[in-house]
Design an enzyme around this catalytic site. Structure first.
Site, PDB file in Angstrom:
ATOM      1  CG  PHE A  80      17.108  53.049  59.117  1.00 33.23           C
ATOM      2  CD1 PHE A  80      17.458  53.892  58.078  1.00 33.23           C
ATOM      3  CD2 PHE A  80      18.086  52.221  59.660  1.00 33.23           C
ATOM      4  CE1 PHE A  80      18.751  53.914  57.584  1.00 33.23           C
ATOM      5  CE2 PHE A  80      19.379  52.234  59.181  1.00 33.23           C
ATOM      6  CZ  PHE A  80      19.706  53.081  58.147  1.00 33.23           C
ATOM      7  CB  SER A 124      13.398  63.262  54.399  1.00 37.35           C
ATOM      8  OG  SER A 124      12.869  63.528  53.131  1.00 37.35           O
ATOM      9  CE1 TYR A 148       8.599  60.272  56.301  1.00 43.18           C
ATOM     10  CE2 TYR A 148       8.915  61.836  54.506  1.00 43.18           C
ATOM     11  CZ  TYR A 148       9.391  60.809  55.298  1.00 43.18           C
ATOM     12  OH  TYR A 148      10.662  60.334  55.096  1.00 43.18           O
ATOM     13  CE  LYS A 152      11.646  60.888  58.351  1.00 36.33           C
ATOM     14  NZ  LYS A 152      12.124  59.779  59.182  1.00 36.33           N
ATOM     15  CG  PHE A 177      18.636  64.537  48.180  1.00 37.82           C
ATOM     16  CD1 PHE A 177      19.388  64.779  49.326  1.00 37.82           C
ATOM     17  CD2 PHE A 177      17.995  65.610  47.586  1.00 37.82           C
ATOM     18  CE1 PHE A 177      19.514  66.063  49.864  1.00 37.82           C
ATOM     19  CE2 PHE A 177      18.126  66.902  48.104  1.00 37.82           C
ATOM     20  CZ  PHE A 177      18.880  67.123  49.238  1.00 37.82           C
ATOM     21  NE  ARG A 289       3.584  62.352  43.824  1.00 39.92           N
ATOM     22  CZ  ARG A 289       4.551  61.453  44.031  1.00 39.92           C
ATOM     23  NH1 ARG A 289       4.259  60.162  44.068  1.00 39.92           N
ATOM     24  NH2 ARG A 289       5.807  61.823  44.169  1.00 39.92           N
TER      25      ARG A 289
HETATM   26  P1  NAD Z   1      10.744  51.205  55.221  1.00 40.60           P
HETATM   27  O1  NAD Z   1       9.284  51.377  55.474  1.00 40.60           O
HETATM   28  O2  NAD Z   1      11.167  50.202  54.215  1.00 40.60           O
HETATM   29  O3  NAD Z   1      11.512  50.897  56.589  1.00 40.60           O
HETATM   30  C1  NAD Z   1      11.077  51.399  57.825  1.00 40.60           C
HETATM   31  C2  NAD Z   1      11.008  50.225  58.785  1.00 40.60           C
HETATM   32  O4  NAD Z   1      10.597  50.714  60.058  1.00 40.60           O
HETATM   33  C3  NAD Z   1       9.995  49.152  58.356  1.00 40.60           C
HETATM   34  O5  NAD Z   1      10.620  47.895  58.384  1.00 40.60           O
HETATM   35  C4  NAD Z   1       8.890  49.249  59.413  1.00 40.60           C
HETATM   36  O6  NAD Z   1       8.311  47.991  59.670  1.00 40.60           O
HETATM   37  C5  NAD Z   1       9.655  49.809  60.607  1.00 40.60           C
HETATM   38  N1  NAD Z   1       8.864  50.579  61.577  1.00 40.60           N
HETATM   39  C6  NAD Z   1       8.025  51.616  61.358  1.00 40.60           C
HETATM   40  N2  NAD Z   1       7.549  52.079  62.534  1.00 40.60           N
HETATM   41  C7  NAD Z   1       8.113  51.324  63.507  1.00 40.60           C
HETATM   42  C8  NAD Z   1       8.037  51.319  64.927  1.00 40.60           C
HETATM   43  N3  NAD Z   1       7.265  52.173  65.605  1.00 40.60           N
HETATM   44  N4  NAD Z   1       8.772  50.406  65.604  1.00 40.60           N
HETATM   45  C9  NAD Z   1       9.559  49.522  64.961  1.00 40.60           C
HETATM   46  N5  NAD Z   1       9.667  49.482  63.630  1.00 40.60           N
HETATM   47  C10 NAD Z   1       8.955  50.374  62.906  1.00 40.60           C
HETATM   48  O7  NAD Z   1      11.311  52.654  54.848  1.00 40.60           O
HETATM   49  P2  NAD Z   1      12.742  53.080  54.299  1.00 40.60           P
HETATM   50  O8  NAD Z   1      12.576  53.573  52.905  1.00 40.60           O
HETATM   51  O9  NAD Z   1      13.758  52.044  54.586  1.00 40.60           O
HETATM   52  O10 NAD Z   1      12.999  54.356  55.198  1.00 40.60           O
HETATM   53  C11 NAD Z   1      13.747  54.303  56.402  1.00 40.60           C
HETATM   54  C12 NAD Z   1      13.774  55.681  57.038  1.00 40.60           C
HETATM   55  O11 NAD Z   1      14.323  56.615  56.101  1.00 40.60           O
HETATM   56  C13 NAD Z   1      12.388  56.229  57.398  1.00 40.60           C
HETATM   57  O12 NAD Z   1      12.493  56.923  58.618  1.00 40.60           O
HETATM   58  C14 NAD Z   1      12.069  57.167  56.264  1.00 40.60           C
HETATM   59  O13 NAD Z   1      11.205  58.192  56.661  1.00 40.60           O
HETATM   60  C15 NAD Z   1      13.456  57.711  55.936  1.00 40.60           C
HETATM   61  N6  NAD Z   1      13.578  58.208  54.541  1.00 40.60           N
HETATM   62  C16 NAD Z   1      13.302  57.366  53.501  1.00 40.60           C
HETATM   63  C17 NAD Z   1      13.405  57.844  52.199  1.00 40.60           C
HETATM   64  C18 NAD Z   1      13.094  56.959  51.033  1.00 40.60           C
HETATM   65  O14 NAD Z   1      13.000  57.480  49.903  1.00 40.60           O
HETATM   66  N7  NAD Z   1      12.968  55.664  51.170  1.00 40.60           N
HETATM   67  C19 NAD Z   1      13.788  59.182  51.967  1.00 40.60           C
HETATM   68  C20 NAD Z   1      14.060  59.997  53.054  1.00 40.60           C
HETATM   69  C21 NAD Z   1      13.961  59.498  54.355  1.00 40.60           C
HETATM   70  N1  UDP Z   2       6.367  60.128  39.698  1.00 34.57           N
HETATM   71  C1  UDP Z   2       5.626  59.862  38.552  1.00 34.57           C
HETATM   72  N2  UDP Z   2       4.827  58.746  38.531  1.00 34.57           N
HETATM   73  C2  UDP Z   2       4.742  57.881  39.582  1.00 34.57           C
HETATM   74  C3  UDP Z   2       5.524  58.161  40.745  1.00 34.57           C
HETATM   75  C4  UDP Z   2       6.307  59.301  40.760  1.00 34.57           C
HETATM   76  O1  UDP Z   2       5.666  60.617  37.582  1.00 34.57           O
HETATM   77  O2  UDP Z   2       3.997  56.897  39.510  1.00 34.57           O
HETATM   78  C5  UDP Z   2       7.251  61.315  39.706  1.00 34.57           C
HETATM   79  C6  UDP Z   2       6.949  62.315  40.816  1.00 34.57           C
HETATM   80  O3  UDP Z   2       5.971  63.254  40.390  1.00 34.57           O
HETATM   81  C7  UDP Z   2       8.323  62.947  41.047  1.00 34.57           C
HETATM   82  C8  UDP Z   2       9.298  61.794  40.758  1.00 34.57           C
HETATM   83  O4  UDP Z   2       8.562  60.862  39.966  1.00 34.57           O
HETATM   84  O5  UDP Z   2       8.571  63.976  40.111  1.00 34.57           O
HETATM   85  C9  UDP Z   2       9.800  61.074  42.021  1.00 34.57           C
HETATM   86  O6  UDP Z   2       8.677  60.695  42.789  1.00 34.57           O
HETATM   87  P1  UDP Z   2       8.856  59.812  44.116  1.00 34.57           P
HETATM   88  O7  UDP Z   2       7.480  59.668  44.715  1.00 34.57           O
HETATM   89  O8  UDP Z   2       9.608  58.578  43.798  1.00 34.57           O
HETATM   90  O9  UDP Z   2       9.794  60.704  45.059  1.00 34.57           O
HETATM   91  P2  UDP Z   2       9.502  62.117  45.785  1.00 34.57           P
HETATM   92  O10 UDP Z   2       8.538  62.881  44.935  1.00 34.57           O
HETATM   93  O11 UDP Z   2       8.953  61.768  47.100  1.00 34.57           O
HETATM   94  O12 UDP Z   2      10.823  62.784  45.842  1.00 34.57           O
END
Ligand code: NAD
Ligand code: UDP
Length: 330
Positions: A80, A124, A148, A152, A177, A289
């Site tokens: 993660f 993602s 970003y 991925k 998602f 945005r």
């Molecule tokens: P998060 O930031 O809460 O968790 C990521 C963790 O990784 C954090 O605790 C951070 O301290 C740690 N970290 C970052 N770089 C590091 C490194 N070099 N070494 C050790 N630790 C490190 O994010 P999250 O929402 O839990 O996301 C987890 C993963 O899922 C990420 O790779 C993110 O890109 C991916 N992801 C998240 C979402 C989302 O909506 N949250 C969606 C799609 C993919």
């Molecule tokens: N969004 C919004 N106001 C905010 C944050 C997000 O209207 O303050 C909208 C954004 O434009 C998108 C949806 O909410 O349509 C989800 O946004 P988020 O950033 O949570 O996820 P992502 O766009 O990365 O899928």
């Protein structure tokens, strides 16, 4: 045999550690705490009654990571750890490429050396770019327009190339998602630093009075009510998906969407939150945005058919649980 969870004190990682421990795995967390804090380890223990081993280590640090692999006989890795703020990745592309790519490469070097044959990668829905919805795993990936998203895509390619020449290894590329919500205990959840970028943490902060009102980014998209549509899933469903992917891993590359398959607009989410919690969310309509898609939702049939996983928690569950976590914060 333990599972290595990088980023295990983060939002999705912490929920996944809980599910792994509840399924009798032992867990070793590596996190450099760049976006989380150590107390999360205590919270995981409080929920499960079991304490994961924790290393405050950067996953890009080859020497320290090798020591950790030498010390433990890992059964699998869930990766993660990563930087995830889209806007920041445009400002600091090198930091994003270095962190997200190097950590993946260091982990894979060690997996190959220490014969750890199960690797689960946090990908993602952003890798689909501006494809037609619903997004299906068989689609060609399109440019993601931000560093970003590119990290991925590149990690997926690196892992796919490695699997071709290492036939024993199983690589699961899990394309998330929009995870929202929190564990029902209300003691772990999403902890954004500063002003939240994502919709649900922004909503909960408005509900709590930390922010005055929500700004809805555009109401002129070609969607039913004009606001952006996403596929929100409960973070505990997502966490359970990782355990299933790990248990059912087979050699080669497996790609799965983790979503509900259902799109929800910003306004629908706001109304669901108000219904679930009884708290009104003041909002205004703002500019779109930059870089946002109108719609993003999964075709979630593959993972259901092949692994039997479905995201079953409702929007009401997600809103109620996100709110419980926010209310528990200082
Ligand atoms: P998060 O930031 O809460 O968790 C990521 C963790 O990784 C954090 O605790 C951070 O301290 C740690 N970290 C970052 N770089 C590091 C490194 N070099 N070494 C050790 N630790 C490190 O994010 P999250 O929402 O839990 O996301 C987890 C993963 O899922 C990420 O790779 C993110 O890109 C991916 N992801 C998240 C979402 C989302 O909506 N949250 C969606 C799609 C993919
Ligand atoms: N969004 C919004 N106001 C905010 C944050 C997000 O209207 O303050 C909208 C954004 O434009 C998108 C949806 O909410 O349509 C989800 O946004 P988020 O950033 O949570 O996820 P992502 O766009 O990365 O899928």
């Amino acid at each position: 045999m333990p599972i290595l969870v990088t980023g295990g004190t983060g939002y999705i990682g912490s929920h996944t550690c809980v599910e792994l421990l509840n399924n009798n795995h032992s867990v070793v967390i590596v996190d450099n705490l760049v976006n989380s804090n150590k107390e999360v380890v205590d919270r995981i223990e409080e929920i499960t009654g079991k304490r994961p081993i924790f290393y405050e280590v950067d996953a890009t640090d080859g020497e320290k990571m090798e020591e950790i692999f030498a010390e433990h006989d890992f059964d699998g890795v869930i990766h993660f750890a990563g930087l995830k703020a889209v806007g920041e990745s445009i400002e600091k592309p090198l930091a994003y490429y270095k962190n997200n790519l190097l950590s993946t490469m260091v982990l894979m070097e060690n997996c190959l050396k220490y014969k750890v044959n199960r690797f689960v990668f946090s990908s993602s829905a952003t890798v689909y770019g501006d494809n037609e919805v619903p997004f299906v795993e068989t689609m060609d990936l399109l440019p993601t327009i931000n560093p970003y998203g590119e990290t991925k895509v590149i990690c997926e390619r690196i892992l796919t190339d490695l699997a071709k020449v290492n036939p024993d290894i199983s690589i699961s590329l899990l394309r998330y998602f929009n995870p929202i919500g929190a564990h029902k205990s209300g003691i772990i959840g999403e902890l954004p630093q500063g002003i939240p970028n994502n919709l649900m943490p922004y909503i909960t902060q408005v509900a709590k009075g930390k922010r005055e009102k929500l700004r809805i980014f555009g109401n002129d998209y070609a969607t039913a009510d004009g606001t952006g549509v996403r596929d929100y899933l409960h973070v505990v469903d997502l966490a359970e998906g990782h355990v299933v992917a790990l248990h059912k891993a087979t050699p080669g590359v497996q790609i799965y969407n983790l979503g509900t398959g259902k799109g929800t607009s910003v306004l629908e989410l706001v109304h669901a939150f108000e219904e679930a919690t009884g708290v009104e969310i003041p909002y205004e309509i703002a500019e779109r945005r930059p870089g946002d898609l109108a719609e993003c939702y999964a075709d979630a049939t593959k993972i259901k058919k092949e692994l039997g996983w479905v995201a079953s928690r409702t929007l009401v569950d997600m809103c109620r649980d996100a709110w419980r976590f926010e209310r528990n914060l200082e």
